[in-house]
Structures are given as structure tokens and as C-alpha cells.
Design a protein around this motif. Structure first.
Motif, PDB file in Angstrom:
ATOM      1  N   ASP A  42       0.781  -1.244   0.000  1.00 35.29           N
ATOM      2  CA  ASP A  42       0.000   0.000   0.000  1.00 35.29           C
ATOM      3  C   ASP A  42       0.808   1.287   0.000  1.00 35.29           C
ATOM      4  O   ASP A  42       0.245   2.353  -0.190  1.00 35.29           O
ATOM      5  N   HIS A  47      -2.451   3.243  -3.501  1.00 32.39           N
ATOM      6  CA  HIS A  47      -3.138   3.332  -2.220  1.00 32.39           C
ATOM      7  C   HIS A  47      -2.821   4.633  -1.495  1.00 32.39           C
ATOM      8  O   HIS A  47      -3.458   5.642  -1.728  1.00 32.39           O
ATOM      9  N   ASP A  61      -6.519   3.491   5.071  1.00 27.40           N
ATOM     10  CA  ASP A  61      -5.422   2.662   4.583  1.00 27.40           C
ATOM     11  C   ASP A  61      -4.266   2.660   5.592  1.00 27.40           C
ATOM     12  O   ASP A  61      -3.700   1.604   5.886  1.00 27.40           O
TER      13      ASP A  61
END
Length: 160
Positions: A42, A47, A61
Motif C-alpha cells: 500500500d 493506495h 489505509d
């Protein structure tokens, strides 16, 4: 006194102390991957640095990365520590990282939730029309977890 310590510190004793079972290797690998996986998966443009994501999505996230890291590191602690309760440590050390992967799989059941292929289809492989996305990663990691747990539990039951 030093002489006795040297005599007791033989290569065979060292090998016994350093040996690690296949089950524990599998479980420790899963825990380690859980601890760093969020950063690897990520910490990029898809992301956390995605310009199309609003700040609140980035917050979620970051939260997911942090939870995975904490669960993985905690799992490693229980799996690798030397305690008088190895069965209990095995249960806890297995379950902590598994929680992350179970919840990732469950996430696909929420309304509108989709995998990486929804925004970046070129990054997700397809096999016969089926996306090989995060759900497959969760299932694979949980299969490895189950295998490692069964192997280590069997080994512990023979030694305790």
C-alpha cells in the motif's frame, strides 16, 4: 566453573536450541509478511499516495497498515518467545496474524467493496476471467497458516 560451561556448550546443544520446525517457519513467515505486507502493498500510488483518494480513505489505509503491522509483530513475539506455555503461545501467535487475513477476506462482503482490480485492472492477474486479487491472497495465507498450525501443534503434542 568456566570449564563446565564450555563442556556443556557443545555443537549438538547449540543445534537443538537453534532448530525451528517447518510449522513454526510457516507461521513466522505469515506473521512477518503480515507485519510488513501493508507497507509493501500500500505504500505506493495505488493506495496511500493515490491522488484520487480523499484524506479519509488514506486514513483508513494507514489504519489497515498499522493494524497489520501490529498483529504481525505481536504474532511473531508469541511464536518466537521461549515460555513455559508453548501451546498457548502457538494459539495466540497463530491467531493474531490470521485475524488480519480473515478480515481482509470478509471485507469483500461489504456493499460496494472490491479489490485492486476496480481501479487498477492492469495490475491484477486474471485466470479464465477470474480476478486473482486480495481475496485469493487471504485464502492462500490462511491455508499456509492452517498448515503451519497443524504441523506445529502436532509437534508440540509429541514433546509435551
Amino acid at each position: 566453573m568456566i570449564q563446565n560451561s564450555v563442556q556443556n556448550f557443545t555443537p549438538s546443544n547449540v543445534d537443538q536450541k537453534r532448530s525451528i520446525s517447518i510449522g513454526k517457519v510457516l507461521l513466522s513467515t505469515v506473521a512477518g509478511l503480515t507485519a510488513i505486507g501493508g507497507f509493501l502493498a500500500d505504500w505506493n500510488r495505488t493506495h496511500l499516495f493515490n491522488p484520487n483518494w480523499p484524506p479519509h480513505a488514506k486514513f483508513h489505509d494507514a489504519w489497515t497498515i498499522s493494524v497489520g503491522s501490529l498483529l504481525g509483530c505481536s504474532g511473531l513475539y508469541y511464536l518466537l518467545r521461549n515460555s513455559s506455555r508453548p501451546q498457548e503461545d502457538l494459539h495466540i501467535g497463530t491467531m493474531l496474524p490470521a485475524i488480519f487475513w480473515i478480515t481482509q477476506g470478509i471485507s469483500f462482503t461489504f456493499p460496494g467493496a472490491k479489490g485492486l482490480e476496480s481501479e487498477f485492472p492492469d495490475l491484477v492477474p486474471r485466470v479464465k476471467g477470474v480476478w486473482i486479487n486480495e481475496m485469493f491472497a487471504s485464502a492462500g495465507i490462511l491455508a499456509i497458516t492452517g498448515t503451519g498450525y497443524a504441523l506445529e501443534r502436532s509437534r508440540l503434542s509429541k514433546t509435551h
